[in-house]
Enzyme design. Structure first.
Site, PDB file in Angstrom:
ATOM      1  N   SER A 246       0.855  -1.182   0.000  1.00  0.00           N
ATOM      2  CA  SER A 246       0.000   0.000   0.000  1.00  0.00           C
ATOM      3  C   SER A 246       0.888   1.228   0.000  1.00  0.00           C
ATOM      4  O   SER A 246       2.112   1.121   0.037  1.00  0.00           O
ATOM      5  CB  SER A 246      -0.893   0.010   1.235  1.00  0.00           C
ATOM      6  OG  SER A 246      -0.112   0.349   2.365  1.00  0.00           O
ATOM      7  N   LYS A 247       0.254   2.395  -0.013  1.00  0.00           N
ATOM      8  CA  LYS A 247       1.015   3.648  -0.071  1.00  0.00           C
ATOM      9  C   LYS A 247       1.957   3.796   1.115  1.00  0.00           C
ATOM     10  O   LYS A 247       2.954   4.508   1.032  1.00  0.00           O
ATOM     11  CB  LYS A 247       0.050   4.833  -0.129  1.00  0.00           C
ATOM     12  CG  LYS A 247      -0.496   5.036  -1.523  1.00  0.00           C
ATOM     13  CD  LYS A 247      -1.120   6.409  -1.665  1.00  0.00           C
ATOM     14  CE  LYS A 247      -1.839   6.507  -3.002  1.00  0.00           C
ATOM     15  NZ  LYS A 247      -3.147   7.103  -2.906  1.00  0.00           N
ATOM     16  N   ARG A 248       1.607   3.144   2.212  1.00  0.00           N
ATOM     17  CA  ARG A 248       2.488   3.174   3.401  1.00  0.00           C
ATOM     18  C   ARG A 248       3.893   2.712   3.045  1.00  0.00           C
ATOM     19  O   ARG A 248       4.865   3.088   3.678  1.00  0.00           O
ATOM     20  CB  ARG A 248       1.957   2.190   4.459  1.00  0.00           C
ATOM     21  CG  ARG A 248       1.068   2.782   5.513  1.00  0.00           C
ATOM     22  CD  ARG A 248       0.726   1.730   6.551  1.00  0.00           C
ATOM     23  NE  ARG A 248       0.306   0.454   5.980  1.00  0.00           N
ATOM     24  CZ  ARG A 248       0.961  -0.676   6.088  1.00  0.00           C
ATOM     25  NH1 ARG A 248       2.089  -0.732   6.768  1.00  0.00           N
ATOM     26  NH2 ARG A 248       0.508  -1.779   5.522  1.00  0.00           N
TER      27      ARG A 248
END
Ligand code: GLU
Length: 481
Positions: A246-248
């Site tokens: 994910s963007k994390r």
């Protein structure tokens, strides 16, 4: 065996994600490997979430990667009439039925199931309505959805990745699942099956997250009397912490990597290894080599790990493999943006520029790094990296004096080539009673402003005599200021 026809079917609700690009690549590789077609379908039926910007980003991403598609792009939203016709065919055959239940009625069924600690399953109350009543309510304009009548038994397929996957029909979704909403628009599974049939798709390759849709889709194919394609469900992509990417985890858009100076060939190579193993420990491959080696047998089941460090490493490998001719056109826009040179200027000294690229590419992992390393050769005045100064020019007076003597020695080099340079500099170091390194390091800072560069003689050649001597003069001046 019919010619394989595959498709990439993104929903245009965001940028092209690395997971989507990986799916596109595997479909493309399969089609190209077996002489089939790779089609592109934009699944824009969700009007509220689909945007033209996203569609454009998908096209741009695929173009940058070089994943060309065959035939015209199919827009799912343009085919709603066919989706409706397919649903009508199922209604007419008694394989689907109209459901007039309101949200409130469904909520009651749902909460009753929750009380019994059961999963929600539609109780088929509308299937029991007589044909006259259905006709009357439709004629009266009462809204109705269309539900697929779930047959008994089980649904299985031989997945190209997972081997046989079997679902008991009673465990599929909410029972008789909806295929058309009450506004007569298709639900995802209906639209996809209708489009895949119309496009003659023979292999559906997509992410693991679609496994639960596949039995529903197979049942729709059967009910429509259509040939069922083969299915391949690709493993999830995780971050290095083992969690779903994910963007994390940092950049997940293909476009971000383009801007970070990753070569499309390296990106493709890296993506190819997320869920595919060509065998024999082979890792670095061009796209043509991937096509040659691709086979569904090499597709892996377990989740793959997206490691940005590996991507950088891969990029470095591809930079070393590519010629300056190949790299230069990608690099020039970066150099222009950095304000280091113009395309015209570089075209005018093409040969020199290509030898500079050859010099820098072997030490760089990204185009950005090449840009940074190229700065001293392209700009007039350099800045000195404070760390380099602190380390190599500790005593300003002594450093200035040494650089002045170095300059004098260098000025005698004739011709301006590595062999005479080396002879002169070794003799000079001997005369100074120090190792060559003690001369070269401060000199490197004077010439490039950095502690890291190609070999010192390569630097001198790339800069040319006049500029090299001028840089040494400037360093002496700056140290005496
Ligand atoms: N539009 C779907 C998605 O973006 C793809 C569906 C499919 O490949 O069947 O996940």
């Amino acid at each position: 065996m019919p010619t394989p026809r595959l498709r990439f079917a993104p929903s245009p609700t965001g940028y092209l994600h690395v997971g989507g690009a990986r799916t596109a690549l595997f479909n493309w590789l399969y089609a190209r490997r077996y002489g089939g077609q790779f089609l592109l379908r934009i699944e824009d039926t969700d009007k509220a979430r689909s945007t033209d910007d996203s569609t454009r980003a998908i096209f741009e991403g695929l173009e940058w990667l070089g994943l060309d598609h065959d035939e015209d792009v199919v827009y799912q939203g343009a085919n709603v009439e066919r989706h409706q016709a397919h649903a009508r065919q199922l209604l007419d055959a008694g394989k689907a039925y109209r459901c007039f239940c309101t949200q409130a009625e469904l909520a009651v069924i749902r909460s009753d199931a929750a009380v019994r600690k059961d999963a929600f399953r539609y109780d088929r109350r509308c299937h029991r309505l007589g044909p006259d009543e259905v006709a009357r309510r439709v004629a009266a304009g009462e809204p109705s959805a269309v539900r697929f009548f779930m047959p008994e038994g089980e649904t299985a397929w031989k997945d190209l990745v997972h081997d046989t996957i079997t679902f008991a029909n009673k465990d599929i979704g909410e029972g008789d699942f909806i295929i058309m909403r009450s506004d007569n628009t298709p639900i995802y599974n209906m639209a996809v099956v209708s489009d895949d049939i119309a496009m003659g798709i023979t292999v559906v390759m997509r992410g693991d997250d679609h496994i639960s849709n596949t039995p529903k889709q197979i049942l729709l194919y059967e009910a429509l009397g259509a040939t069922i394609p083969q299915f391949a469900h690709l493993p999830m992509i995780h971050g290095t912490d083992g969690k779903k990417l994910s963007k994390r985890h940092g950049a997940t858009a293909v476009g971000d990597y383009q801007h970070l100076g990753i070569l499309p060939g390296a990106m493709l190579n890296f993506l190819a290894l997320l869920g595919w193993s060509p065998g024999n420990d082979i890792e670095v491959m061009t796209l043509a080599e991937m096509v040659e080696r691709f086979s569904a047998d090499g597709l892996l089941r377990k989740a793959s790990v997206f490691d940005p460090k590996k991507l950088e490493w891969m990029n470095g490998q591809h930079l070393s493999l590519q010629s300056a001719e190949e790299i230069a056109p990608r690099l020039i826009p970066y150099l222009e943006r950095a304000g280091f040179a113009t395309a015209d200027d570089l075209a005018a000294r093409r040969e020199w520029f290509h030898s500079l690229v050859d010099l820098l590419k072997v030490r760089a992992r990204t185009l950005d790094e090449i840009v940074h390393q190229a700065e001293p050769y392209l700009v007039e005045t350099i800045t000195y990296d404070p760390e380099a100064v602190a380390k190599q020019w500790k005593d300003p007076a002594a450093s200035a004096a040494l650089l002045e003597r170095t300059r004098a020695a260098l000025a005698t080099v004739e011709p301006w080539d590595p062999t005479p340079m080396e002879e002169t500099m070794r003799a000079f170091a001997e005369g100074e009673g120090v190792s060559a390194g003690k001369i070269f390091q401060p000199m490197r800072v004077a010439l490039t402003g950095m502690t890291v560069s190609p070999g010192i003689f390569d630097v001198l050649v790339a800069l040319g005599r006049d500029r090299s001597l001028a840089r040494l003069d400037a360093a002496v001046q700056s140290l005496r200021r």
